[in-house]
Design an enzyme around this catalytic site. Structure first.
Site, short mmCIF file in Angstrom:
data_model
loop_
_atom_site.label_atom_id
_atom_site.label_comp_id
_atom_site.label_asym_id
_atom_site.label_seq_id
_atom_site.Cartn_x
_atom_site.Cartn_y
_atom_site.Cartn_z
N GLU A 232 44.21 40.53 50.34
CA GLU A 232 44.02 40.91 49.04
C GLU A 232 43.84 42.51 48.77
OE1 GLU A 232 41.27 38.51 46.73
OE2 GLU A 232 42.37 36.59 47.02
N ARG B 16 39.32 30.34 48.57
CA ARG B 16 39.35 31.20 49.51
C ARG B 16 40.69 31.37 50.07
NH1 ARG B 16 35.23 32.33 47.21
NH2 ARG B 16 33.08 32.69 47.97
N HIS C 118 43.11 36.66 41.65
CA HIS C 118 41.79 36.46 41.83
C HIS C 118 40.89 36.60 40.85
CE1 HIS C 118 38.47 36.50 45.57
NE2 HIS C 118 38.27 35.57 44.48
#
Length: 529
Positions: free
Chosen positions: A261, A232, A279
């Protein structure tokens, strides 16, 4: 009778439709197009989405028949869970669909940071043959520090041990014996930082873990260390990492997640020894297929009125109406237990007393377990996987019931024995027609305090002035007390103060209170979702 309508709002694996079967009317729309989504959702029973469709309060309000929102993946950032809960709409996801995929990406980042694979690839494709520049290091006989030994952390440890790496881990919620069975040595975080050649992070993002690998931590590592974060964004402090890279205190990093993000412009991208991916943790065809199949099965269960393993808000299943109000209470007691214990118990007892026991209350044990592991593991905890988390950590779980409850109509107690033999327990009940959740005991101390999102519990030697000190320190910190109860074993004996506050108590403030009153234990609990 007409079939229930399921709206598929994004491109999903064909296996998703196959898993739904012939019992539903399947419709499709482009969920990313609001003008198309809002009318399309109006008369459907369930909607399946990935990450592009925002199922927010507006969409939920427009869905007059909606019973289930299914996210074919793990994260729920695009679903307003609170609005769904208020509307009685179940939200489900696929919490285990990407654990293998995420673990493999972390392994890939470890290997890439060791051997400079992406950088060398780019250089060669640009016509540059730079063998000496991209000399790397072997993984064999190096120490890998795994921060967070949950399911993904375990998979990474297993895979990297095949490279001949020595595996150490930091996880306060894993028993040393369980880690030893996997060939992993548990260390404190400081010890891990000092001995690791590679560090990989696999923790949930909580107020306690945010910035855990920050400036202080990065001043304890070897200058040859390489740090990977595929968990994370924000657990590794990006500013602190930037400084450590500039000053040569860290040899490299592999990042798949970021504090904000999408992230397309970071000063970290300028470093040749930093490998970055956008990601990609869940981005494999296999993970997407697993996610689609999982949520399709959940939709089938939900629309059939059965218990849904991966429900994250509204609990389904054939549960007695008298038992149902106790589910959130048991779950919150489990979370409070974990905060009070500070570790996972060796044995956990869920005790249910009162007239409610004339019904099947096994689901209360599951709900308590769900709460116990909610703030421990990175994955979403459900009614089905909570016992698996207990089993993986060697926790013996027992349910005890009795119709006798002298002081309250019904009481639920979560009681655990810790590794050193200490016993921790918390009891609660529901009060009045609105089912007000209340704590009625912590250990041997009887209290009567309504549960709140933010609470604190302090043990100390009974003496005058303690309550005033607590109020003064919190007041100076701008933290408002909503409620407080003091209980003591005897005059001058051990006392417990339990208080509810309007916002989280910063750790430094709690430590200051503990120091001033000489607390033997000081724990804060944050139940806000």
């Amino acid at each position: 009778m007409s079939k229930p309508v399921v709206l598929i709002a994004e491109e999903l694996s064909p296996a998703t439709v196959d898993a739904l079967g012939p019992d539903f009317e399947i419709r499709h729309c482009n969920g990313a197009d609001r003008a198309e989504l809002i009318p399309a959702i109006a008369d459907v029973d369930a909607i399946l989405v990935r990450s592009a469709t925002k199922v927010d309060a507006e969409a939920i309000a427009a869905a007059r028949r909606l019973k289930v929102i299914a996210r074919a993946g793990v994260g729920l950032d695009n679903v307003d869970v609170s609005a769904a809960t208020k509307a009685g709409v179940m939200v489900v996801n696929a919490p285990t669909s990407n654990i293998v995929t995420a673990a493999e990406l972390a392994c890939g980042l470890i290997i890439s940071t060791a051997r400079n694979i992406p950088q060398a690839n780019t250089a060669l494709k640009n016509g540059e043959w730079k063998r000496s520049k991209y000399t790397g290091v072997e993984l064999s006989e190096k120490t890998l520090g795994v921060v967070g030994l949950g399911r993904i952390g375990v998979l990474v440890a297993q895979r990297m041990s095949a490279f001949g790496m020595k595996i150490v881990a930091y996880d306060p919620y894993v028993q040393p014996a369980r880690a030893a069975q996997m060939g992993v040595k548990l260390l404190s975080l400081d010890e891990l930082l000092e001995v690791s050649d590679f560090i990989t992070v696999h923790l949930p993002k909580t107020p306690e873990t945010l910035g855990l690998i920050g400036d202080e931590a990065l001043r304890k590592v070897k200058p040859t260390v390489r740090i990977v974060n595929a968990a994370r964004g924000g657990i590794v402090d990006e500013d602190a990492l930037l400084s450590a890279l500039k000053e040569g205190r860290v040899a490299g990093a592999g990042l798949d997640v970021y504090a904000t993000e999408p992230c397309t412009d970071s000063p970290l991208f300028a470093f040749d020894n930093v490998v970055c991916t956008p990601h990609l943790g869940a981005s494999t065809g296999e993970a997407q297929e697993k996610a689609g199949i999982a949520v399709a099965r959940s939709v089938r269960l939900a629309l059939a009125g059965e218990l849904v393993p991966d429900a994250v808000n509204v609990q389904g299943g054939v549960i007695a109406e008298e038992v149902r109000p106790g589910l959130p209470l048991a779950e919150r007691l489990g979370r409070i237990f974990t905060a009070l214990a500070g570790e996972v118990a060796v044995r956990l007892d869920v005790e249910v007393y009162g007239e409610i026991t004339q019904h099947d209350v096994k689901v209360l044990e599951l709900s308590a377990l769900k709460g116990v592991f909610e703030d421990v593991v990175d994955e979403t905890v459900s009614y089905v996987n909570a016992p698996l988390f207990a089993q993986e950590r060697g926790v013996e779980v027992r349910l005890t019931t009795s119709s006798e409850s002298p002081e309250h109509r019904n009481v639920v107690t979560v009681r655990g024995t810790l590794a050193d033999g200490e016993e921790v327990s918390v009891s609660g009940t529901l009060s009045g027609p609105k089912y007000l959740q209340k704590i009625v005991a912590v250990g041997e101390h009887d209290i009567d305090l309504a549960l709140a999102d933010h609470m604190a519990f302090l043990r100390y030697a009974d003496r005058p002035g303690v309550v005033g000190t607590i109020g003064r320190v919190l007041g100076e910190a701008g933290v408002n007390i909503a409620g407080m109860q003091v209980s003591r074993s005897e005059e001058g004996g051990e006392a417990l103060v339990a208080l509810t506050v309007d916002g989280p108590i910063p750790p430094a403030v709690l430590a200051e209170i503990a120091g001033e009153i000489g607390a033997t234990s000081a724990r804060s609990v944050n139940l806000e979702d």
